[in-house]
Design a protein around this motif. Structure first.
Motif, PDB file in Angstrom:
ATOM      1  N   PRO A   1      21.658  26.718 -12.309  1.00 15.71           N
ATOM      2  CA  PRO A   1      22.344  27.245 -11.127  1.00 15.71           C
ATOM      3  C   PRO A   1      21.958  28.691 -10.814  1.00 15.71           C
ATOM      4  N   THR A   2      22.104  29.041  -9.542  1.00 17.07           N
ATOM      5  CA  THR A   2      22.043  30.447  -9.154  1.00 17.07           C
ATOM      6  C   THR A   2      23.481  30.942  -9.190  1.00 17.07           C
ATOM      7  N   VAL A   3      23.742  31.896 -10.074  1.00 19.82           N
ATOM      8  CA  VAL A   3      25.143  32.210 -10.371  1.00 19.82           C
ATOM      9  C   VAL A   3      25.714  33.279  -9.419  1.00 19.82           C
TER      10      VAL A   3
ATOM     11  N   VAL B   1      29.969  26.446  -8.766  1.00 19.46           N
ATOM     12  CA  VAL B   1      29.193  25.213  -8.568  1.00 19.46           C
ATOM     13  C   VAL B   1      30.064  24.214  -7.815  1.00 19.46           C
ATOM     14  N   HIS B   2      29.437  23.473  -6.892  1.00 19.93           N
ATOM     15  CA  HIS B   2      30.198  22.436  -6.201  1.00 19.93           C
ATOM     16  C   HIS B   2      29.895  21.084  -6.835  1.00 19.93           C
ATOM     17  N   LEU B   3      30.570  20.078  -6.337  1.00 22.13           N
ATOM     18  CA  LEU B   3      30.454  18.758  -6.959  1.00 22.13           C
ATOM     19  C   LEU B   3      29.026  18.190  -6.862  1.00 22.13           C
ATOM     20  N   GLY B   4      28.297  18.573  -5.816  1.00 22.55           N
ATOM     21  CA  GLY B   4      26.906  18.121  -5.667  1.00 22.55           C
ATOM     22  C   GLY B   4      26.055  18.642  -6.820  1.00 22.55           C
ATOM     23  N   ASN B   5      26.179  19.927  -7.110  1.00 20.55           N
ATOM     24  CA  ASN B   5      25.455  20.492  -8.253  1.00 20.55           C
ATOM     25  C   ASN B   5      25.826  19.743  -9.525  1.00 20.55           C
ATOM     26  N   CYS B   6      27.127  19.451  -9.662  1.00 25.19           N
ATOM     27  CA  CYS B   6      27.591  18.765 -10.875  1.00 25.19           C
ATOM     28  C   CYS B   6      26.922  17.406 -11.014  1.00 25.19           C
ATOM     29  N   ARG B   7      26.698  16.729  -9.886  1.00 23.87           N
ATOM     30  CA  ARG B   7      26.049  15.421  -9.971  1.00 23.87           C
ATOM     31  C   ARG B   7      24.682  15.550 -10.658  1.00 23.87           C
ATOM     32  N   THR B   8      23.926  16.561 -10.229  1.00 29.37           N
ATOM     33  CA  THR B   8      22.605  16.753 -10.824  1.00 29.37           C
ATOM     34  C   THR B   8      22.715  17.037 -12.324  1.00 29.37           C
ATOM     35  N   TYR B   9      23.651  17.882 -12.718  1.00 31.22           N
ATOM     36  CA  TYR B   9      23.744  18.229 -14.149  1.00 31.22           C
ATOM     37  C   TYR B   9      24.302  17.071 -14.979  1.00 31.22           C
ATOM     38  N   ILE B  10      25.164  16.247 -14.382  1.00 30.79           N
ATOM     39  CA  ILE B  10      25.646  15.044 -15.095  1.00 30.79           C
ATOM     40  C   ILE B  10      24.481  14.067 -15.279  1.00 30.79           C
TER      41      ILE B  10
ATOM     42  N   GLN C   1      26.221  13.310   4.826  1.00 35.93           N
ATOM     43  CA  GLN C   1      25.524  14.588   4.872  1.00 35.93           C
ATOM     44  C   GLN C   1      25.494  15.232   3.494  1.00 35.93           C
ATOM     45  N   LYS C   2      24.356  15.821   3.128  1.00 34.22           N
ATOM     46  CA  LYS C   2      24.226  16.474   1.819  1.00 34.22           C
ATOM     47  C   LYS C   2      25.379  17.461   1.601  1.00 34.22           C
ATOM     48  N   MET C   3      26.009  17.373   0.442  1.00 38.13           N
ATOM     49  CA  MET C   3      27.050  18.367   0.145  1.00 38.13           C
ATOM     50  C   MET C   3      26.360  19.688  -0.132  1.00 38.13           C
ATOM     51  N   SER C   4      26.696  20.684   0.654  1.00 35.53           N
ATOM     52  CA  SER C   4      26.084  21.983   0.395  1.00 35.53           C
ATOM     53  C   SER C   4      27.006  23.096   0.863  1.00 35.53           C
TER      54      SER C   4
ATOM     55  N   GLY D   1      15.336  18.332 -11.625  1.00 37.70           N
ATOM     56  CA  GLY D   1      16.145  19.102 -10.677  1.00 37.70           C
ATOM     57  C   GLY D   1      16.556  18.165  -9.562  1.00 37.70           C
ATOM     58  N   GLY D   2      17.249  18.703  -8.576  1.00 39.42           N
ATOM     59  CA  GLY D   2      17.649  17.891  -7.426  1.00 39.42           C
ATOM     60  C   GLY D   2      16.439  17.630  -6.528  1.00 39.42           C
ATOM     61  N   LEU D   3      16.522  16.547  -5.790  1.00 40.37           N
ATOM     62  CA  LEU D   3      15.442  16.141  -4.890  1.00 40.37           C
ATOM     63  C   LEU D   3      15.103  17.233  -3.862  1.00 40.37           C
ATOM     64  N   ASP D   4      16.106  18.028  -3.522  1.00 37.64           N
ATOM     65  CA  ASP D   4      15.870  19.084  -2.528  1.00 37.64           C
ATOM     66  C   ASP D   4      14.926  20.171  -3.049  1.00 37.64           C
ATOM     67  N   LEU D   5      14.635  20.159  -4.345  1.00 35.49           N
ATOM     68  CA  LEU D   5      13.748  21.189  -4.889  1.00 35.49           C
ATOM     69  C   LEU D   5      12.266  20.797  -4.798  1.00 35.49           C
ATOM     70  N   VAL D   6      12.003  19.530  -4.423  1.00 35.81           N
ATOM     71  CA  VAL D   6      10.609  19.046  -4.423  1.00 35.81           C
ATOM     72  C   VAL D   6       9.698  19.833  -3.465  1.00 35.81           C
TER      73      VAL D   6
ATOM     74  N   THR E   1      16.944  14.050  -8.985  1.00 38.07           N
ATOM     75  CA  THR E   1      18.199  13.360  -8.711  1.00 38.07           C
ATOM     76  C   THR E   1      18.464  13.393  -7.207  1.00 38.07           C
ATOM     77  N   ASN E   2      19.070  12.323  -6.729  1.00 39.48           N
ATOM     78  CA  ASN E   2      19.383  12.291  -5.301  1.00 39.48           C
ATOM     79  C   ASN E   2      20.697  13.042  -5.020  1.00 39.48           C
ATOM     80  N   MET E   3      20.951  13.218  -3.744  1.00 38.13           N
ATOM     81  CA  MET E   3      22.047  14.098  -3.336  1.00 38.13           C
ATOM     82  C   MET E   3      23.407  13.412  -3.292  1.00 38.13           C
ATOM     83  N   LEU E   4      24.417  14.175  -3.598  1.00 38.13           N
ATOM     84  CA  LEU E   4      25.779  13.749  -3.323  1.00 38.13           C
ATOM     85  C   LEU E   4      26.039  14.107  -1.869  1.00 38.13           C
ATOM     86  N   THR E   5      26.532  13.133  -1.112  1.00 42.16           N
ATOM     87  CA  THR E   5      26.749  13.389   0.311  1.00 42.16           C
ATOM     88  C   THR E   5      28.237  13.252   0.655  1.00 42.16           C
TER      89      THR E   5
HETATM   90  P1  AMP Z   1      21.420  25.636  -6.566  1.00 44.20           P
HETATM   91  O1  AMP Z   1      22.417  26.400  -7.390  1.00 44.20           O
HETATM   92  O2  AMP Z   1      21.735  25.550  -5.109  1.00 44.20           O
HETATM   93  O3  AMP Z   1      19.994  26.066  -6.838  1.00 44.20           O
HETATM   94  O4  AMP Z   1      21.515  24.107  -7.052  1.00 44.20           O
HETATM   95  C1  AMP Z   1      21.551  23.737  -8.389  1.00 44.20           C
HETATM   96  C2  AMP Z   1      21.111  22.301  -8.540  1.00 44.20           C
HETATM   97  O5  AMP Z   1      21.985  21.409  -7.844  1.00 44.20           O
HETATM   98  C3  AMP Z   1      19.699  22.016  -8.002  1.00 44.20           C
HETATM   99  O6  AMP Z   1      19.010  21.181  -8.915  1.00 44.20           O
HETATM  100  C4  AMP Z   1      19.962  21.296  -6.689  1.00 44.20           C
HETATM  101  O7  AMP Z   1      18.908  20.417  -6.378  1.00 44.20           O
HETATM  102  C5  AMP Z   1      21.225  20.531  -7.026  1.00 44.20           C
HETATM  103  N1  AMP Z   1      22.022  20.167  -5.829  1.00 44.20           N
HETATM  104  C6  AMP Z   1      22.379  20.953  -4.788  1.00 44.20           C
HETATM  105  N2  AMP Z   1      23.127  20.257  -3.873  1.00 44.20           N
HETATM  106  C7  AMP Z   1      23.244  18.999  -4.366  1.00 44.20           C
HETATM  107  C8  AMP Z   1      23.890  17.802  -3.893  1.00 44.20           C
HETATM  108  N3  AMP Z   1      24.578  17.767  -2.753  1.00 44.20           N
HETATM  109  N4  AMP Z   1      23.813  16.683  -4.672  1.00 44.20           N
HETATM  110  C9  AMP Z   1      23.122  16.706  -5.847  1.00 44.20           C
HETATM  111  N5  AMP Z   1      22.486  17.801  -6.335  1.00 44.20           N
HETATM  112  C10 AMP Z   1      22.548  18.940  -5.614  1.00 44.20           C
END
Ligand code: AMP
Ligand code: ZN
Length: 487
Positions: free
Chosen positions: A33-35, A39-48, A283-286, A244-249, A275-279
């Motif tokens: 994470p960038t601290v 962290v939101h639930l979307g980030n948690c999905r990736t770490y789980i 819509q992507k949770m962000s 990492g999350g798919l958005d990092l590709v 990992t794919n996104m939690l929506t």
């Molecule tokens: P960040 O702190 O924004 O760099 O994100 C930390 C990690 O969470 C990265 O691997 C992202 O790809 C992942 N991430 C961000 N949003 C979501 C989401 N909605 N669902 C799953 N993973 C996400």
């Protein structure tokens, strides 16, 4: 050790047999994470999801070194993370704090959430600020090899030059012409030679707080650089898994590969897992879209989109019920279904100890055990594994109500199967018995109430106090802050 594990590799867009470079060792790097905020639930999905992968590899007998960094400097605001203000510094200025106070606060919060969700700590959690020297050395190597250039104290990676001999779009499968056609104009970054060039090292503007001396003057490292430097340091030039999350590709991981290739002539990882996104409503949770919510809001139900709160293990179960490469849409109905499913599974799990073996049995557990392995060996397919565990639960219930007989050998196999896959692999635990986490959960709830009071939202603050009273907890507002006790 199971030899039939297949993992989906983003590089080849195929499921490939998992063959580690140096078995039984496995090196895995996951972007952390960038601290600068919770962290939101979307980030948690990736770490789980990576916790599941870490747990299963360990379960198979691999010695996994799992490195997950903490980004505490250098992540700028723009889409690509290298334009605008540093996210942590911006927050620090807003709150009149030192940037390191911001990093510390959110690192602690992050670890608390990870622990509550039963996500195992990685083997190493390196920080960007702790590895400035390594990052400078990497920039020097890239410069020496001719893939970067300096403009007034800032070092840029030369993407077009790199692409002459290498494939910049190897991970994203986008070619340079298309990328160039789709980039915005240089908008204030005229000093770059090409629009796709990204900063490895950035000159500190006057007033910038987090800066270090370098051969190019006072500055700070770019976000993509830290992961290349730290994975290289702790896992070597080439290691097994990068995730990492798919958005990092398209940007972060694409640039990481380019940096490693330019410095060390090798793609850092054999398998790239995303990992794919939690929506939410598709819509992507962000954080920037404003549709994110925090894990503790989910635990307490304190968010307008929630009908009620859900326990941490229900949340973990909900996430594991989807395959990590599918999108998962958050919704109240889906959460309620997960709550029911998790209860059903845990009820069977607690019944296990009460089961009695018969002299002869009518059920064989070995094929079911094999199907559990097969599910996980098929690219960590947790939803299929959970379906098999429900089958195991049906057997438990039938043996318990004496409609099915099981012999001693199969009963002990059934117990082992349920324990191994529920506890060790899926990382689920029985919350009724999990009193250990109570202090953490209570701290989070008290934190929420403190925020409510600070915002003069007395209705919420009273609701929390009264709600807790109803289930047997007393909150005490004292001089030293809030404390809690059991009634
Ligand atoms: P960040 O702190 O924004 O760099 O994100 C930390 C990690 O969470 C990265 O691997 C992202 O790809 C992942 N991430 C961000 N949003 C979501 C989401 N909605 N669902 C799953 N993973 C996400
Ligand atoms: Zn990274």
């Amino acid at each position: 050790m199971e030899q039939n594990l297949f993992v989906y590799n983003t590089l080849s867009r195929k499921k490939e047999k998992f063959v580690p470079l140096h078995p039984p060792l496995v090196g895995m790097y996951v972007c952390g994470p960038t601290v600068y905020s919770d962290v939101h639930l979307g980030n948690c999905r990736t770490y789980i999801s990576f916790d599941l992968i870490f747990r299963y590899l360990t379960y198979l007998g691999y010695k996994v070194r799992y490195v997950r960094n903490v980004t505490d400097a250098g992540h700028l605001e723009g889409d690509a993370g290298d334009e605008g203000e540093d996210k942590i510094e911006k927050k620090a200025k807003l709150e009149h704090l030192e940037p390191m106070e911001i990093a510390q606060k959110y690192t602690i919060g992050f670890r608390e959430v990870m622990q509550i969700l039963n996500i195992l700590p990685p083997s190493i959690e390196p920080t960007a600020t702790g590895h400035i020297i390594e990052q400078i050395e990497l920039v020097k190597l890239i410069l020496q090899n001719g893939y970067a250039y300096e403009v007034d104290g800032t070092i840029y990676f030369d993407v077009e030059k790199y692409n002459k001999t290498q494939d910049y779009g190897i991970l994203s499968r986008r070619n340079l012409e298309d990328l160039l056609a789709n980039t915005r104009d240089l908008g204030g970054q005229e000093e770059k030679r090409g629009p796709l060039d990204f900063a490895l090292w950035i000159k500190a503007k006057p007033g910038h707080l987090m800066k270090w001396p370098s051969p190019w003057g006072l500055g700070f490292p770019g976000w993509h650089l830290e992961c290349s430097a730290m994975s290289n340091k702790y896992l070597g030039k080439q290691f097994d898994i990068h995730g990492g999350g798919l958005d990092l590709v398209p940007t972060h991981h694409t640039n990481e590969i380019a940096q490693n290739m330019a410095a060390c002539h090798t793609n850092p990882a054999k398998y790239w897992i995303h990992t794919n996104m939690l929506t939410v409503n598709g819509q992507k949770m962000s954080k920037s879209l404003g549709n994110s919510f925090l894990p503790h809001e989910l635990f307490t139900g304190q968010n307008s989109i929630l009908n009620k709160g859900y326990s941490p293990m229900t949340v973990r179960f909900f996430i594991l019920q989807a395959h990590y490469r599918s999108t998962l849409d958050f919704g109240n109905e889906a959460m309620q279904a997960s709550e029911k499913g998790f209860k059903r599974l845990m009820n069977a799990f607690t019944l296990l100890d009460k089961l009695e073996a018969s002299a002869s049995g009518e059920v064989e557990i070995a094929p079911l055990l094999q199907r559990c392995y097969d599910a996980m060996n098929d690219d960590f397919n947790s939803p299929v594994l959970i379906a098999e565990l429900f089958e195991a639960s049906r057997i438990v219930n039938s043996v318990y109500d004496k409609s099915l007989r099981i012999d001693e050998k199969n009963l002990s196999l059934l117990k082992q199967l349920m324990h191994d896959f529920i506890v060790d692999v899926l990382g689920l635990k029985n919350e009724q018995a999990a009193g250990d986490d109570l202090p953490n959960v209570m701290n989070m709830i008290m934190e929420l109430r403190k925020d409510a009071k600070q915002n003069r939202d007395y209705a919420t603050s009273d609701k929390i106090r009264e709600g807790l009273q109803k289930i047997g907890f007393q909150l005490n507002d004292g001089k030293e802050g809030m404390t809690w006790s059991k009634l």
